[in-house]
Design a protein around this motif. Sequence first.
Motif, PDB file in Angstrom:
ATOM      1  N   THR A 193       0.836  -1.197   0.000  1.00  0.00           N
ATOM      2  CA  THR A 193       0.000   0.000   0.000  1.00  0.00           C
ATOM      3  C   THR A 193       0.869   1.244   0.000  1.00  0.00           C
ATOM      4  OG1 THR A 193      -1.701  -1.164   1.265  1.00  0.00           O
ATOM      5  CG2 THR A 193      -1.862   1.228   1.165  1.00  0.00           C
ATOM      6  N   LEU A 194       0.656   2.106  -0.999  1.00  0.00           N
ATOM      7  CA  LEU A 194       1.384   3.363  -1.119  1.00  0.00           C
ATOM      8  C   LEU A 194       0.477   4.521  -0.709  1.00  0.00           C
ATOM      9  CD1 LEU A 194       3.005   2.946  -4.666  1.00  0.00           C
ATOM     10  CD2 LEU A 194       3.758   2.007  -2.468  1.00  0.00           C
ATOM     11  N   GLY A 251      -0.944  -3.382  -4.243  1.00  0.00           N
ATOM     12  CA  GLY A 251      -2.371  -3.647  -4.331  1.00  0.00           C
ATOM     13  C   GLY A 251      -3.229  -2.412  -4.191  1.00  0.00           C
ATOM     14  N   GLU A 252      -2.704  -1.365  -3.544  1.00  0.00           N
ATOM     15  CA  GLU A 252      -3.505  -0.164  -3.308  1.00  0.00           C
ATOM     16  C   GLU A 252      -2.618   1.070  -3.318  1.00  0.00           C
ATOM     17  OE1 GLU A 252      -6.758   1.635  -0.061  1.00  0.00           O
ATOM     18  OE2 GLU A 252      -5.407  -0.006   0.509  1.00  0.00           O
ATOM     19  N   VAL A 253      -3.149   2.131  -3.914  1.00  0.00           N
ATOM     20  CA  VAL A 253      -2.521   3.451  -3.851  1.00  0.00           C
ATOM     21  C   VAL A 253      -3.520   4.398  -3.205  1.00  0.00           C
ATOM     22  CG1 VAL A 253      -1.503   5.376  -5.108  1.00  0.00           C
ATOM     23  CG2 VAL A 253      -1.171   3.039  -5.933  1.00  0.00           C
ATOM     24  N   ILE A 254      -3.119   5.006  -2.108  1.00  0.00           N
ATOM     25  CA  ILE A 254      -3.983   5.951  -1.402  1.00  0.00           C
ATOM     26  C   ILE A 254      -3.570   7.369  -1.782  1.00  0.00           C
ATOM     27  CG2 ILE A 254      -4.784   6.808   0.833  1.00  0.00           C
ATOM     28  CD1 ILE A 254      -4.044   4.083   2.010  1.00  0.00           C
ATOM     29  N   GLY A 255      -4.493   8.092  -2.392  1.00  0.00           N
ATOM     30  CA  GLY A 255      -4.276   9.506  -2.654  1.00  0.00           C
ATOM     31  C   GLY A 255      -4.826  10.306  -1.488  1.00  0.00           C
ATOM     32  N   LEU A 256      -4.055  11.287  -1.035  1.00  0.00           N
ATOM     33  CA  LEU A 256      -4.442  12.058   0.144  1.00  0.00           C
ATOM     34  C   LEU A 256      -4.551  13.533  -0.221  1.00  0.00           C
ATOM     35  CD1 LEU A 256      -4.969  12.230   3.190  1.00  0.00           C
ATOM     36  CD2 LEU A 256      -2.489  12.328   3.533  1.00  0.00           C
ATOM     37  N   GLY A 257      -5.736  14.076  -0.072  1.00  0.00           N
ATOM     38  CA  GLY A 257      -5.944  15.502  -0.262  1.00  0.00           C
ATOM     39  C   GLY A 257      -5.925  16.196   1.084  1.00  0.00           C
TER      40      GLY A 257
END
Length: 273
Positions: free
Chosen positions: A5-6, A33-39
């Motif tokens: 997870t990134l 498996g997952e990319v987390i975008g953070l605003g």
Amino acid sequence: MAYDTLLTHVAMDRGCEARLRMTADVARVLGCGEVIGLGAQAPWPFSDERDGTGPDFERLVQSARSDIAVSESAFRDALAAATATASWRSEIGYPSDVVAAHARAADLVLAYRSNEATVSFAYADPEIVLMEAGLPVLFMPASYAEFKADTVLFAWKNTREARRAAALALPVLSKARRVLVASVCHERDLAGVEQELADIARRLSRHGVAATTLAEVGAPGSAGSRLVRIAETDGSELIFAGAYGHSRLREWALGGVTRDLLSARDRFVLLCH
């Protein structure tokens, strides 16, 4: 161990598209498996209404949310074709603090060295992220470069941070075609450093990573810049190292290897603190 997870902060500016393309590259190469975008963005300029309940403050919050919505749209577009799941989360607050808090959900943080990074209400400060995330942090180049990490330079010094980095970077090292473990040292320490490098090479080999070693004699204070030049000469696409082996105050006052590596804006740098 794997970087499944990134997590990356998404800030809209001229470099955003390139950073998101590199994010997709990293996820693909590492098999995530997952990319987390953070605003994340703090209201700015500060309202005179200190309790944060007045109409001026609410207007600033809504403006920040509008900016975050634009960031989300860019993130989803960039990751639409990725095999990794793209997920989004957002929070009103200073990005440096928000990124550190949400690092709980990830294995690896992707960060950037933007010219605007000192604008604390809109950008995550790279040094704060590195100090506070508690995870390996991969710094992307200032402009687009494809992430391959076929050739990797491990910048070695026998510190707690470097010893820990040797374990935390295994998901990257195991995918590399060539790994060079390099150290810059004083001539009087050369024999000891060569033994340290041999130990690290054997340690990595037990994890299936074949590494060569290089000990280079350098003047005091030149280690960081010399390591960057070694990476350039060797053609290393990625540098990784343990960060802030000295106190952060001393690093700030004297420069230090960490700050030199953070200044290498043309290549990927993986740091562990």
